[in-house]
Write an enzyme that holds these catalytic residues in place. Structure first.
Site, PDB file in Angstrom:
ATOM      1  N   HIS A  65       8.743 -35.003  14.702  1.00 52.21           N
ATOM      2  CA  HIS A  65       9.351 -34.395  15.882  1.00 52.21           C
ATOM      3  C   HIS A  65      10.121 -33.123  15.547  1.00 52.21           C
ATOM      4  O   HIS A  65      10.207 -32.225  16.374  1.00 52.21           O
ATOM      5  CB  HIS A  65      10.177 -35.420  16.642  1.00 52.21           C
ATOM      6  CG  HIS A  65       9.288 -36.336  17.411  1.00 52.21           C
ATOM      7  ND1 HIS A  65       8.812 -37.513  16.877  1.00 52.21           N
ATOM      8  CD2 HIS A  65       8.691 -36.197  18.618  1.00 52.21           C
ATOM      9  CE1 HIS A  65       8.000 -38.075  17.752  1.00 52.21           C
ATOM     10  NE2 HIS A  65       7.909 -37.301  18.814  1.00 52.21           N
ATOM     11  N   CYS A  74      -1.341 -34.118  26.392  1.00 55.09           N
ATOM     12  CA  CYS A  74      -0.056 -33.438  26.153  1.00 55.09           C
ATOM     13  C   CYS A  74       0.358 -33.476  24.682  1.00 55.09           C
ATOM     14  O   CYS A  74       1.415 -32.985  24.323  1.00 55.09           O
ATOM     15  CB  CYS A  74       1.045 -34.026  27.020  1.00 55.09           C
ATOM     16  SG  CYS A  74       1.438 -35.731  26.606  1.00 55.09           S
TER      17      CYS A  74
HETATM   18  C1  PEP Z   1       2.238 -37.752  21.312  1.00 52.80           C
HETATM   19  O1  PEP Z   1       2.428 -38.773  20.675  1.00 52.80           O
HETATM   20  O2  PEP Z   1       1.178 -37.087  21.265  1.00 52.80           O
HETATM   21  C2  PEP Z   1       3.285 -37.226  22.200  1.00 52.80           C
HETATM   22  C3  PEP Z   1       3.069 -36.226  23.009  1.00 52.80           C
HETATM   23  O3  PEP Z   1       4.507 -37.793  22.117  1.00 52.80           O
HETATM   24  P1  PEP Z   1       5.558 -37.561  20.907  1.00 52.80           P
HETATM   25  O4  PEP Z   1       5.018 -36.468  20.045  1.00 52.80           O
HETATM   26  O5  PEP Z   1       6.837 -37.204  21.548  1.00 52.80           O
HETATM   27  O6  PEP Z   1       5.578 -38.872  20.244  1.00 52.80           O
END
Ligand code: PEP
Ligand code: MG
Length: 760
Positions: free
Chosen positions: A362, A680
């Site tokens: 993240h 996304c």
């Molecule tokens: C994903 O897992 O692709 C997502 C968009 O969520 P995050 O990256 O916040 O886990």
């Protein structure tokens, strides 16, 4: 054995240079295994020559002089076979080669173990003995374990050494560190270490010219530590028996001038800075105590270490408080968090270095969202070596240049200006919609959550927010935000984007996203208490968030609620039940104040990011209004590769045909069941990924604002029939690199080669 291993590896990483560390290492190994000789050879830059780097037993004059290729001698054989080799009597072995300079005539028994880091051979450790014999299993196991434990430290120290040699020793301090790319681009600036819990092992020794100031700092740290210990002792006096409380007295005594104190002051008088002096003295005590037979005295090593850590914290805080954030800051932290970034003005941050993490951690996603070049997963570097130095962050190649020389700086300044030029070019058609050359329109949405995106609401070509990560709001507070606080925040976002849809994801913490006030400690955090699992277990947190969202939506009616980490249909049912409950509560509440009040019902959808959902898509019909593919987690779970672990970063790849086929099957199934589905995850914001997803039939993609213009730029040059053919070809590939080759070839074909370097 375990203690010995720990002691040897510990003292290895403490040494200021590879040369000294290896010299100490051969001595330690020889002594510990009672061998008559121990030597270490490292592979030269040419990758095919072994060079003697340290020895205790052979002729010391041959250090750095004696070399051999992999097909020469027993040591070469170990490197060639990449496995341990034991020989009863070396001189009688057909692979033996006599190197007269090293003077090894006296030795017969031989054991050589390769040093391997990330599948690459770095060198060989060997032990020898006069008497012909086979070294036994324990000796072999010891050496193999030690070699594996030290491999990454040797790799990094060697890397540093080779870089400074390559620069003709013009600047001893220059070196390069290798990590993985977190966010592309070039960042040139000055280091800014964000205070983390630094250990004494992270400290590299430094001399200073003002010992009086250092002494003052040390005495202040002692005072603060003393007062902490007294407070602790008072607090614990109600809970601990008298004999256990004695430990606090021991700590206080150790702080006295006559004990550690005097010795530390002596080191400062010798010119070492306060932190270095602390390190020298504490580590000497620790190693002395650890050698003791008496278990009680041995235990004291832990106390000295703890005391050292406490003093270090104060010494560091004092020096840190004096530091202001440089104008061109390269922010460095053990793990970069949202709150760290929020504390520094965006325009001052030129680059990020996160010691932990990988491409889709993240922290990397945040860096990309903010357009900050970032390198992740820099291992085995003492953090304090990065204090107060000039740095280049090369986010394209995942490397970091420390104190770079003028030639390197010049090269990177050039790259930086090319990047600016390209960004300018992208801006030229910023306001146009995303449409392929044959007129197929793709709806582009943004991923948001850091709170810097209201300016994008006005832009016509942005159709809304496809993923609003609400966890950032939670991360930037010292406690859970109240319903009212959340409502104000959500109302602002929904209001900014009035007339456009906003998909807010419910709290998704766990994994590598931690709340400072609600720590979750687990063996396997990514398989643990994450996302919806946690919030369903805490309906009080979930309900408050949903109520705040529903209330915030009253004026704009543009809210979509999305549930993260759904792995089972039961979770959807349970979450929907709570959402209905929250809706009814809000409706009652608002109707009490205004009987005519209308509370809009939000659409509710889920993230598709756990593979189990691939086989339950038919069950979703009628239960959700939409879904969105989270390619970051889907990749992690399909390939069983932790997205936050740089050691397996090479295996994490959303271009893997398995991942692409899973995504394609979601596209087909959701189409069949008439459930709107978007993407996304980061793949949607990767220009090549966006082409593939469009070719698979997706019409809605959500990505960070930085990538949106790049994606639009390539989509506008592409043809939808060709994209379908490209996606079909990719789906039948076997390896990710084959997919990338095809995508890159397509970039060239449509005149979008510029994107190849611009990357993610
Ligand atoms: C994903 O897992 O692709 C997502 C968009 O969520 P995050 O990256 O916040 O886990
Ligand atoms: Mg996810």
């Amino acid at each position: 054995m375990l203690n010995e291993l720990r002691r040897i590896t510990h003292s290895f990483v403490q040494e200021p240079s590879l040369e000294v560390a290896l010299a100490t290492l051969v001595k330690d190994i020889k002594q510990c295994l009672k061998a008559e000789c121990c030597s270490i050879y490292l592979v030269d830059k040419d990758q095919s020559t072994l060079r003697l780097k340290a020895t205790d037993g052979l002729n010391p004059l041959s250090i750095d002089v004696t070399t051999m290729s992999f097909d020469e001698g027993l040591t070469g054989w170990v490197a060639q076979r990449e496995e341990p080799i034991k020989v009863y009597d070396a001189k009688r072995h057909p692979r033996f080669k006599n190197f007269p300079d090293v003077q090894e005539e006296a030795f017969s028994a031989f054991l050589g173990v390769p040093i391997i880091h990330r599948r690459k051979i770095l060198g060989v450790i060997s032990i020898q003995q006069n008497k012909a014999r086979f070294f036994d299993q324990d000796e072999e196991a010891f050496l193999v374990t030690l070699s594996a434990q030290l491999a990454s430290s040797i790799a990094n120290m060697n890397n540093r050494l080779q870089t400074s040699q390559a620069q003709d020793n013009q600047d001893e301090e220059s070196f390069v560190l290798k990590g993985v790319s977190g966010s592309t681009g070039v960042g040139i600036g000055h280091s800014y270490l964000v205070q983390t819990d630094i250990e004494l092992s992270d400290v590299s020794l430094k001399k200073v010219s003002q010992p009086e100031r250092e002494k003052q700092r040390y005495f202040e740290a002692v005072e603060s530590t003393r007062s902490d210990i007294k407070k602790m002792s008072d607090r614990m006096s109600k809970h601990l028996p008298q004999d256990a409380l004695a430990i606090f007295d021991i700590y206080l005594q150790m702080l006295e001038a006559a004990s550690l104190g005097n010795e530390i002051v002596t080191q400062i008088n010798d010119g070492w800075c306060a932190v270095s002096s602390l390190k020298i003295v504490v580590e000497r005590y620790v190693s002395e105590f650890e050698k003791m037979e008496d278990p009680y005295i041995r235990e004291r090593a832990v106390d000295v270490k703890d005391l050292g850590r406490r003093l270090l914290k104060y010494l560091n805080n004092a020096s840190h408080q004096q530091l202001s954030v440089p104008l061109n800051a390269i922010v460095i932290a053990e793990e970069v968090t949202a709150s760290m970034l929020a504390e520094i003005p965006r325009e001052q941050i030129k680059g990020l270095i996160s010691i932990k993490g990988a491409e889709n951690s993240h922290a990397a996603i945040m860096a990309r969202a903010l357009g900050i070049p970032a390198v992740m997963g820099i291992r085995d570097v003492p953090l304090l070596r990065l204090e107060d130095v000039d740095i280049i962050v090369d986010g394209y190649n995942g490397q970091v240049f420390i104190s770079p020389n003028e030639a390197i700086l010049e090269e990177y300044r050039h790259l930086e200006s090319e990047d600016l030029e390209f960004a300018q070019q992208l801006k030229e058609d910023a306001n146009e919609i995303a449409e392929t050359v044959d007129g197929k329109r793709i709806s582009l949405f943004i991923n948001s959550g850091m709170g810097f995106d209201s300016e994008f609401a006005e832009q016509e070509h942005i159709e809304g927010i496809g993923l609003y990560r609400t966890e950032y709001l939670f991360m930037m507070r010292p406690r859970f935000p109240s319903e009212a606080e959340q409502q104000v925040h959500y109302q602002q976002v929904l209001g900014d984007f009035a007339g456009k849809s906003v998909t807010m994801r419910t709290l998704d913490v766990g994994g590598d996203k931690q709340l400072p006030y609600f720590p979750i400690v687990e063996e396997n955090p990514f398989l643990g208490w994450r996302g919806i699992r946690l919030t369903l277990d805490h309906p009080e947190i979930f309900l408050v968030q949903i109520r705040a969202m529903i209330k915030a939506n009253v004026f704009t009616s543009n809210l979509h609620i999305m549930l993260p980490m759904i792995s089972d249909i039961g979770e959807v049912d349970e979450a929907q039940r709570l959402i209905r409950q929250a809706y009814n509560e809000v409706q009652e509440e608002l109707k009490e104040a205004d009987p005519g009040a209308i509370v809009p019902k939000p659409k509710v959808g889920i993230m598709l990011e756990v593979p189990s959902m691939l086989f339950q898509l038919n069950q979703l019909k009628g239960k959700v209004d939409f879904c969105s593919i989270g390619t970051n987690d889907l990749t992690q779970y399909l390939l069983a590769v932790d997205r936050n672990n740089d050691k397996v970063a090479g295996l994490y790849d959303a271009y893997h045909p398995t991942v692409l086929n899973a995504i394609k099957s979601i596209a087909d199934m959701t189409n069949k069941f008439d459930i709107p589905c978007s993407v996304c995850g980061e793949l949607a914001g990767d220009p090549g990924g966006a082409l593939l997803l469009t070719g698979m039939g997706f019409k809605q993609l959500s990505m960070n604002t930085q990538n949106l213009l790049r994606v639009k730029w390539v989509l506008k040059k592409a043809d939808s029939a060709q994209l379908k053919a490209l996606a079909d070809e990719a789906l039948s590939c076997i390896r990710p690199d084959q997919v990338k080759y095809k995508v890159n070839r397509y970039f060239l074909k449509i005149g979008a080669a510029g994107i190849l370097r611009a990357g993610k």
